[in-house]
Structure formats: structure tokens, C-alpha cells
Design a protein around this motif. Structure first.
Motif, short mmCIF file in Angstrom:
data_model
loop_
_atom_site.label_atom_id
_atom_site.label_comp_id
_atom_site.label_asym_id
_atom_site.label_seq_id
_atom_site.Cartn_x
_atom_site.Cartn_y
_atom_site.Cartn_z
N ASP A 534 8.71 85.85 42.19
CA ASP A 534 8.78 86.38 40.84
C ASP A 534 7.38 86.63 40.32
O ASP A 534 6.55 85.73 40.29
N LYS A 535 7.12 87.86 39.95
CA LYS A 535 5.79 88.19 39.44
C LYS A 535 5.70 87.72 38.00
O LYS A 535 6.67 87.81 37.25
N PRO A 536 4.54 87.21 37.59
CA PRO A 536 4.40 86.76 36.21
C PRO A 536 4.50 87.93 35.23
O PRO A 536 4.01 89.02 35.51
N VAL A 537 5.18 87.66 34.13
CA VAL A 537 5.33 88.69 33.11
C VAL A 537 4.06 88.73 32.26
O VAL A 537 3.54 87.69 31.86
N GLU A 581 6.68 94.23 27.76
CA GLU A 581 6.63 93.16 28.78
C GLU A 581 6.72 93.82 30.16
O GLU A 581 7.67 94.53 30.46
N THR A 583 5.36 93.65 34.61
CA THR A 583 4.72 92.92 35.71
C THR A 583 3.65 93.85 36.25
O THR A 583 3.64 95.05 35.95
N ASN A 584 2.77 93.29 37.08
CA ASN A 584 1.64 94.13 37.49
C ASN A 584 1.97 95.13 38.59
O ASN A 584 1.10 95.78 39.12
N ASP A 585 3.27 95.25 38.95
CA ASP A 585 3.58 96.29 39.95
C ASP A 585 3.93 97.62 39.29
O ASP A 585 4.30 98.56 39.97
#
Lengths: 592, 363
Positions: A534-537, A581, A583-585
Motif C-alpha cells: 500500500d503506497k502512502p497517501v 489525496e 499516491t506517488n504513482d
């Protein structure tokens, strides 16, 4: 003499009605029917043998739902044989047969049907009115698909009246062979859907996508829009039909743009012009023979490792690589790899690419070729050439026909993979695969990432030329992807021609390849080998009003890849919007 | 007695065989055209009955009277040939006016006229043998008049038959070699002139040399004839099994009936047919030779020659050996007037043979 005369005489006394041979079916690699034939019936008349023309016309008109005066006109014609109606279904044909009308004949013929309609249109192709292949596979393998027609012979007098006391003779038809393609129906369906979606979302002029088996060169799917339903061919508009039925993937030549950097980088490594450790400084432009050529990021990329130059798609770095390789070596690799040559796919209408003759290449041209300009090739050629880079340096010849078989399943013809080893070093391939994975992990290819799978690829955005000048606002966005990285199985090229609005390959093409891989990789049974985390939000910061370098450092800190529009001093707009909000993708879009 | 029987039986056999072949060749076209497949057969049977009656009459007739009637008969023949040329009387078929239609029945005057000429010439030559130039002219003038009239129809094939018959009769009458040579040469030289006079003859000539150049045009009929003969081969396709008769071969029941014989009965059927003709002709010549009376002898020779020449020319045409012309096969081809006069002439031949024996008894 007597034999010859007898033969000539017999051919004169007999009139032949054809029994159309069944045309062979076309199947996908799983045996799913892609093109088949229905038996339909053609109603013929020999007007001279029709006893009561009025009554016959009335009887036929009620069955065929045609005006009886039209039929009557046909029956009044002074010809020995005439068609009344084609494509008559079986029940109606049987009704006519049972009436036993004098001079009226019911003959079986073939109607071509494509169960999926608008599906693999350009590759399958279609047949003409006589059910002979006109385009695509239908034309390329026509000799196999077409059987030999049979005939029913009847004795007639000089004007075509049948002679009642003779028995008709017949010669049976020989059915055509079936073709089984390398195309996978399921993959093709995924490509068709995705291409359609991309076409709609970006209001593009045309979209195409081709997927190939990395090791064999077997084409798994080719989808192109705009297209048409093969069961409803727009024959009225010849020029439109010609343009829609031509496969752009194999016949349209495009300037590839950044996607070509895969080839430049690989040739650089393979020829020893650079190594995986070569670093480059990008000030935002390069001056070659007094001409200033800008990097796409006018701010520059600064010092970059080899992997970063690929991930950043830095034009300056690739100009340098091309210059280091030199024209002679570069062209000898073009020759070896088949870049701008025909791939040799078993389809008609393949074009070769265009390149400046080696002797005319100036340093400026060489620099431009390095990042995919001043050179043009077909999408298929780009795919097949790039395949060498990720296939351990082995080249393949693409093909769409797996085999031809007769009605009993005996193989009559087969295409085998044609693999040539050692076009490039396997080390080159390894370095490139990793660099291209990096593009998907942290560069412009992020949108092609598939959770649980290792995907590699490269984006491209090329300006289109019209009559030798750059066509303002017209771009070709591409993404070339492959998976899985540790042992590439499939390679896929998406081409979006003239998207409206956003035009970066990273935004317009890469996400669709990601979507395709997300469905195709599990279908092919490729096992997930990365742990899904899970990527950090994070909250999207406000960039409006910031200077270019401030935006750059903010985004770098958050590890968000972004594309730039315009070249103003301050940020004027941003996507995603501040406060969202994320994620960095995601891939950001910032206008200055 | 044997000679008389031979002549009688061969003529009757050929005529009956002709009726069978006419049925085969014409049943399909007759049914289409007249709604009666026996249309031509019925006409031929009627002509056969009339012909046999004529044969019986002619075989009893006193030939001295015939000799006396030679001029009236000749003038009658010439009269018919003139009448046929009067517009509105003769019926035109394919650009030629050859027939006179008298309601219930139509006939070709030239069929009758040619026999009147044979009778006249036999009479003249027997009195004025062609030994002097004057006598030769006396003999030739009636022939030339008739030939000109027949040519006006036009009907080149009958003209050629008449001319050849006259030549044979004149030579048999005592013509010298020198005169034969000169007259023969004149005759040969006139052929190119006749061809130039009517261009259709040249076209037909070309068609005969290579019919495949115009398979749908002038060569068509000959090609169809070849197809029929070729299909027949040695044994033939069988009686009534012809394909050519389905309108492919024009005039299958008349001028081109020999092609149908070849198709259905093959080479064997053709050979037998020709053998019967040979018996008839040989017998005719033997009768002529055995006859001491000059008039009767020349008459027998003339009749026999005409049958021989016409048979030869007809077979040569259907086999493509000479340019096509419309000439019926004696006794066999459909055509009432032709059958009646040939049967009547056969009666005369029989009559001559009988009178020989009577003379012998007297001496």
C-alpha cells in the motif's frame, strides 16, 4: 482429332451451374472461429426453359418477397442463364425446390460471416462478391482458403433450353483449407476494447495497438480504430474503405519520438559507445554544429546516471549517445536490427521505414535520430526492433498465421518462428530491461505499472509533420511496454494518433498498456512475483505561482513524475488539484 | 433383272433410311417450330408415296414418247426457272430465291429443270453427236441458258452439278480430247469469275479453309458439322442420340443430314450409306453401258451422273472438303421435290433396263 472435337462439342452442348466450394474457416490460436462461411442459396433461371413466366414470377415473388414484375422482367430476358436472387436462406430455397418450377434452379453458394463483426478487421480482411480474398489474411492466404468449385452440368439446346430426357451430371466441389492464426481471441478482445476506449477518451484521429510474443514473434493481437464491421463492409465509398481496411500498424510510417530511445540506448551500450555507468549533464539544450536543440525539459535534467537518462527520457543525453556511436556504427546496427526495413510479416501492404542516407547524415541529423526524430518507421518495425533489445539480443520475424489445415485437420502449411541469435549482446539486453523497468517505476511509464507484476517500457511523444513542416498541435503518442521484466513474454506497442487535449505518451498511451497488461498477464498465467504494498497517501500541494525549479524540487521530494506544458516562469495550473489525496504513482501535469 | 432390282432396292432403302434420319434430325426443331415432331417426316412420307408412284409410272412409260417430249419438257423447266425469279412468286430464304410455294406444298424448280435438261441433252446428243463445232454449240446452248437462270437465283451448287453432268454426257457422246480440254479449261477459269461476282462466295471459301477463324460467323455451320462427325467417331453415339440436332447444326435434316448420320451411326454408318450409293451408281452406269439405244444410254448416264455428283458434292461439303453450298443428299435429305424427281428418275433408269431386255428378246 476426333477426341478433341468430341470434347469441344460436349463443352458446347453442356451448360454448367456452379456448386461453390466451401471457403476455409479462419480460427484464432485457441480454435475460436473468426471467419466462417454460411451456405446460402442462389436462385437461377434459364428463361428459355421457363414455361409459364407470369405464373412462375408470381410463385417466386411470394417466397422471395420480391415484386413479381421485377422477377417477370428477369424471366423475359433473352439470355441463356440469369441470377434472380442471391443469399437466399435454406428454408426458402427448399420451398422453391419443392415447387419444381421448370427452368428455375437452386444452387448452393457461400456467404462469408465474421462472428465478431468489427474485430481484427484489418488483419482478417474480407472477400469480394465472388468470395475471393480482397485484403488481409483473406487475400494473403486466399489460395489455401478457396477450394475448387464443382458444377452441375445439364444438356441444353443452342439457346439454353434444357433437354428433358438427359440426366444432369455433376462434379463435386472441393472445400478450401482452414487457417489458424497466432492471434489470441481473448487478448485481441482486450486490445479492441482498450483501443476503442483510448480513441473515445482522447478523441484521437486513430489508435492502434499490437501485441507480440517476445520469443517467437507470433502476433497475439492487433487492434486498430477507426474500423468497421466485416459483416457490413462500406463498399460504397472506395477511398474510405481503402483507408479503413489498411493496417496502419504495418503500412503507416511514423516518426517514433522518445520510444526510439530504447534503440539508441541499446545500440550505445552494445557498440561500447557508452556503458551503464556513463553519466550525462543536461543543461536543457545541446548545441550541435551551431544549432541549439532543446531538451523537452528546458530547465534541464542536471547530472544523470544512464538509468536516469532513460527514465527522464532526456533528449540531451540521447543526442550525446548518438554522437558517440557515430553514423557508421549506428547505421550498421540499423541494418542488423532491421530498423526501417520491412519486418517480413506474412501480411500484404507492409511499408519500409524512411531514414536519411548514411552519407547525407549531418551531426544535427545524427543528434536528432538519437531521440527519435529525423527517422520514420512503422509501428510494427518499432515493436520488432525493440523486441531484440528485451529478448536477449535475439531477433524474430513476426507472423500472424500459425498453420493451414485441411478439413480433416491435416497440416498443409505452417509458419515456424524465425529466430536469429546474437544480434545484440545479452548483457545489453539485461541493462536495457532494467533501465526500462525504471521508466515504469519512477519515470514517464508509471501509468503502465501493474500491481504485482514487473513491467518495463518507454513512452514517446512525437510531433507530426505535414508536408515537411511541424504540424502545430498534432502529436503521435506512443508507449512500448513489455512484461514480465525477469523473463519478458509479451511486448506491446500502443499508438495514439492526434489525441486532443493532453498528448504526452505517459498520459495518453501508457495507462492503456497498463490496463492491457493487467488483464493479459493473469490470462497468460504469469505468476505475480512482487509484493503488493500500500503506497502512502499524500496530499497534493499547491504549486500555483511557484517558479519552475521550485516545482521541480517539490515534486522530486514527493517522488511524483510530472509533465510540463508551456514555458512560462511561474506555475499557472496543475493536476491533480491542490489538496487532492493521491499516491506517488500518479503522473502530474503542470502548466507554466 | 438384277440391275433393275438393285436400282429399285437401293433407291427405296436410301429413301426409307432418309425418313428415319429426318425424324432423328428434325424432331426437336419441328416440335419447337411447328409443335409437331413429325412435321418434316410427314411431308417426306407423302413425297415418298408420290415419288414411288412416279417411279412406277416412269418405269412403264414408253421412252420414245419421252424423247419426243424433250423440248416441251425443257421449256416447261425453263418456264419454272423464270417464274421463280418473278418477284412475289418465288420465296426467298437466306438471300436466294429457289422455291415456288403452291399453298399446300413448295418445290424447287431447279430440281425438276435439271432432269428436263438431261432428257433434252440426251436427245440432242443422240442425233447430233458433238463431233463438229456446230453440234457442240447446239448441245451446249440449252445447258448454258439453264445454268444462267439457276445462277440468277442464285444457286451455285446446282449449277455446278448441272454443268458437270452435261460435261460427262457430252464427253460420253463422243467429244474429242482437244474439245474436252478447251471446254474444261474455260469452265475452270469461270470459277474465279463466279466467286468475284458474289462476295459471299469468297467469304464462304475462306470459312471453308479455316472455319475456326469465325466460329460464330461463316465458320459456324462447318464447325458444328465437325463436332457432329467428331462426336460420332467410329461407332456413333447411337440412333436418335444426336446432340447437334438441338438446333446447334443448321439444316440438320436437309443439306447437313450426312453429319447427323455420322454422329449417330459413326464411320460405319457412313461407309454403309456410301456403299449403297455406290451400288446404285455402278448399276446405273452398267445400265448405261449395256444400252445400245443412244438416247436411252445417254439418259441413263445423265441420271446416274447427277446422283453421283450430287452425293459426292454433298458429302464433300459436310466434311469440309470443299466450300459449303446448299445441296441436298439425293434420296435422304428432307425435301419433297428432290425425293420425288430422284425416285422418278430411278423409274426411268429401271425403264431403260427393262427396254434393253425387251430389245434383246426381239433380237
Amino acid at each position: 482429332m476426333s477426341e478433341k472435337l468430341r470434347e469441344m462439342a460436349t463443352s458446347q452442348y453442356l451448360r454448367a451451374l456452379p456448386i461453390t466450394a466451401k471457403r476455409g474457416d479462419i480460427y484464432d490460436r485457441n480454435g475460436i472461429l473468426l471467419a466462417g462461411s454460411n451456405t446460402v442459396y442462389t436462385i437461377y433461371a434459364r428463361p428459355n426453359s421457363v414455361k409459364d413466366k407470369k405464373a412462375t414470377a408470381i410463385q417466386l415473388s411470394s417466397i422471395l418477397e420480391l415484386d413479381s414484375s421485377i422477377i417477370n422482367n428477369i424471366l423475359e430476358k433473352n439470355v441463356s442463364e440469369v441470377k434472380i436472387k442471391t443469399k437466399v436462406p435454406k428454408d426458402k430455397a427448399l420451398q422453391i425446390k419443392s415447387k419444381d418450377l421448370s427452368g428455375i434452379h437452386v444452387v448452393e453458394s457461400i456467404d462469408r460471416v465474421y462472428p465478431f463483426g468489427e474485430f481484427l478487421t484489418q488483419i482478417l480482411g474480407f472477400t469480394n462478391i465472388d468470395i475471393r480474398g480482397q485484403t488481409g489474411i483473406e487475400s494473403k492466404y486466399d489460395n489455401y482458403l478457396t477450394g475448387a468449385d464443382g458444377y452441375i452440368y445439364t444438356m441444353t439446346d443452342v439457346s439454353g433450353r434444357e433437354i428433358s430426357n438427359t440426366l444432369p451430371l455433376s462434379k463435386a466441389a472441393i472445400d478450401g483449407f482452414n487457417a489458424t492464426l497466432t492471434i489470441d481471441y481473448h487478448i485481441q478482445a482486450i486490445l479492441e476494447n482498450t483501443v476503442y476506449k483510448a480513441h473515445q477518451s482522447h478523441n484521437a484521429r486513430a489508435v492502434s495497438c499490437v501485441m507480440m510474443d517476445v520469443e517467437s514473434g507470433a502476433i497475439l493481437g492487433i487492434a486498430e480504430t477507426p474500423s468497421f464491421d466485416l459483416n457490413d463492409i462500406p463498399r460504397d465509398d472506395a477511398s474510405k474503405l481503402l483507408s479503413l481496411s489498411r493496417s496502419k500498424t504495418i503500412s503507416d510510417v511514423i516518426e517514433p519520438g522518445s520510444t526510439f530511445k530504447i534503440l539508441t540506448a541499446a545500440i550505445g551500450l552494445d557498440s561500447g559507445a557508452i556503458t551503464a555507468h556513463t553519466t550525462t549533464n543536461c543543461p536543457g539544450y545541446n548545441i550541435v554544429d551551431g544549432v541549439k536543440i532543446k531538451c523537452w525539459r528546458t530547465l534541464g535534467h542536471g547530472h544523470q546516471t544512464f538509468a536516469e537518462t532513460v527514465a527522464n527520457s532526456c533528449n540531451v543525453a540521447f543526442m550525446n549517445i548518438a554522437s558517440r556511436i557515430g553514423t557508421e556504427k549506428l547505421y550498421s546496427y540499423f541494418e542488423k536490427m532491421g530498423i526501417t526495413a520491412k519486418t517480413g510479416i506474412d501480411l500484404s501492404g507492409e511499408s519500409s521505414g524512411i531514414r536519411i542516407p548514411a552519407t547525407s547524415v549531418k551531426n544535427v541529423d545524427l543528434a536528432r535520430i538519437g531521440f527519435g526524430q529525423s527517422i520514420a518507421l512503422t509501428a510494427l518495425d518499432l515493436l520488432v526492433s525493440s523486441n531484440i533489445v528485451i529478448n536477449g539480443g535475439k531477433s524474430v520475424v513476426p507472423y500472424v498465421l500459425e498453420y493451414i489445415s485441411d478439413v480433416n485437420g491435416n497440416i498443409k502449411y505452417r509458419n515456424y518462428p524465425q529466430i536469429t541469435n546474437g544480434i545484440m549482446k545479452s548483457d545489453t539486453s539485461k541493462i536495457m530491461i532494467n533501465a526500462l523497468e525504471e521508466v515504469v517505476l519512477s519515470g514517464g511509464g508509471k501509468n503502465a505499472a501493474v500491481s504485482g507484476y514487473r513491467v518495463g517500457g518507454k513512452t514517446g511523444t512525437a510531433q507530426k509533420y505535414e508536408n515537411g513542416v511541424i504540424a502545430q498541435g498534432k502529436y503521435i503518442s506512443t508507449f512500448l511496454g513489455f512484461a514480465p521484466v525477469d523473463n519478458p513474454k509479451i511486448i506491446c506497442l500502443m499508438v495514439v494518433d492526434e489525441p486532443t487535449g493532453a498528448y504526452y505518451g505517459s498520459i495518453v498511451a501508457a495507462p492503456y498498456v497498463g490496463e492491457i497488461f493487467r488483464e493479459v498477464l493473469p490470462y497468460l498465467g504469469v505468476i505475480k512475483n512482487t509484493v503488493e504494498i500500500d503506497k502512502p497517501v499524500i496530499i497534493m500541494p499547491n504549486l500555483i505561482g511557484l517558479r519552475q525549479y521550485q516545482v521541480y524540487s517539490t515534486m522530486k521530494e514527493l517522488n511524483i513524475y510530472y509533465e510540463v506544458v508551456g514555458d512560462g516562469e511561474y506555475c499557472k495550473g496543475q493536476l491533480p488539484v491542490p489538496g487532492e489525496e493521491i499516491t506517488n504513482d500518479v503522473i502530474g501535469l503542470v502548466s507554466f | 433383272m438384277v440391275l433393275r432390282r438393285n436400282i429399285f432396292l437401293t433407291a427405296i432403302a436410301l429413301s426409307l433410311f432418309g425418313i428415319v434420319m429426318i425424324y432423328s434430325a428434325s424432331s426437336y426443331s419441328a416440335n419447337l417450330q411447328y409443335g409437331d415432331e413429325f412435321y418434316f417426316v410427314k411431308k417426306q412420307i407423302l413425297a415418298f408415296i408420290v415419288g414411288v408412284t412416279m417411279l412406277l409410272i416412269c418405269s412403264k412409260f414408253n421412252l420414245v414418247i419421252l424423247n419426243k417430249l424433250k423440248w416441251p419438257l425443257y421449256i416447261f423447266g425453263i418456264g419454272l426457272l423464270v417464274i421463280v425469279l418473278i418477284p412475289g412468286i418465288g420465296s426467298s430464304v437466306y438471300g436466294a430465291t429457289r422455291r415456288i410455294d403452291v399453298g399446300f406444298f413448295s418445290f424447287q424448280p431447279s430440281e425438276i429443270a435439271k432432269f428436263s435438261l438431261i432428257i433434252l441433252s440426251a436427245g440432242i446428243i443422240s442425233i447430233h453427236p458433238p463431233l463438229t463445232v456446230l453440234n457442240i454449240f447446239i448441245t451446249m446452248i440449252p445447258s448454258i441458258i439453264m445454268c444462267v437462270l439457276v445462277m440468277l437465283e442464285p444457286n451455285m451448287s446446282i449449277t455446278v452439278c448441272i454443268a458437270l453432268t452435261m460435261a460427262i454426257m457430252t464427253i460420253a457422246g463422243g467429244l474429242s480430247y482437244r474439245a474436252t480440254f478447251i471446254i474444261g479449261l474455260t469452265g475452270l477459269l469461270s470459277i474465279p469469275l463466279l466467286i468475284i461476282a458474289e462476295p459471299y462466295r469468297l467469304k464462304r471459301l475462306m470459312a471453308f479453309l479455316n472455319p475456326w477463324d469465325s466460329p460464330q460467323g461463316d465458320g459456324y455451320q462447318l464447325i458444328q458439322s465437325y463436332f457432329a462427325i467428331g462426336s460420332g467417331g467410329i461407332l456413333g453415339v447411337g440412333l436418335f442420340q444426336s446432340n447437334s440436332k438441338y438446333l446447334y447444326l443448321p439444316f440438320a435434316e436437309s443439306d447437313f443430314i450426312f453429319s447427323i448420320i455420322a454422329e449417330e451411326l459413326g464411320l460405319i454408318g457412313c461407309v454403309i450409306t456410301v456403299l449403297v450409293y455406290i451400288i446404285y451408281i455402278t448399276t446405273g452406269f452398267i445400265i448405261a453401258i449395256k444400252t445400245h439405244d443412244k438416247f436411252k444410254s445417254l439418259l441413263a448416264l445423265g441420271i446416274t451422273s447427277l446422283v453421283g455428283i450430287q452425293t459426292l458434292v454433298n458429302i464433300a461439303v459436310v466434311t469440309g472438303s470443299i466450300p459449303p453450298t446448299g445441296l441436298p443428299l439425293p434420296f435422304i435429305s428432307a425435301g419433297g421435290s428432290s425425293l420425288i424427281v430422284f425416285l422418278a428418275a430411278t423409274g426411268i433408269l429401271m425403264n431403260i433396263e427393262s427396254s434393253n431386255r425387251r430389245t434383246c428378246f426381239e433380237c
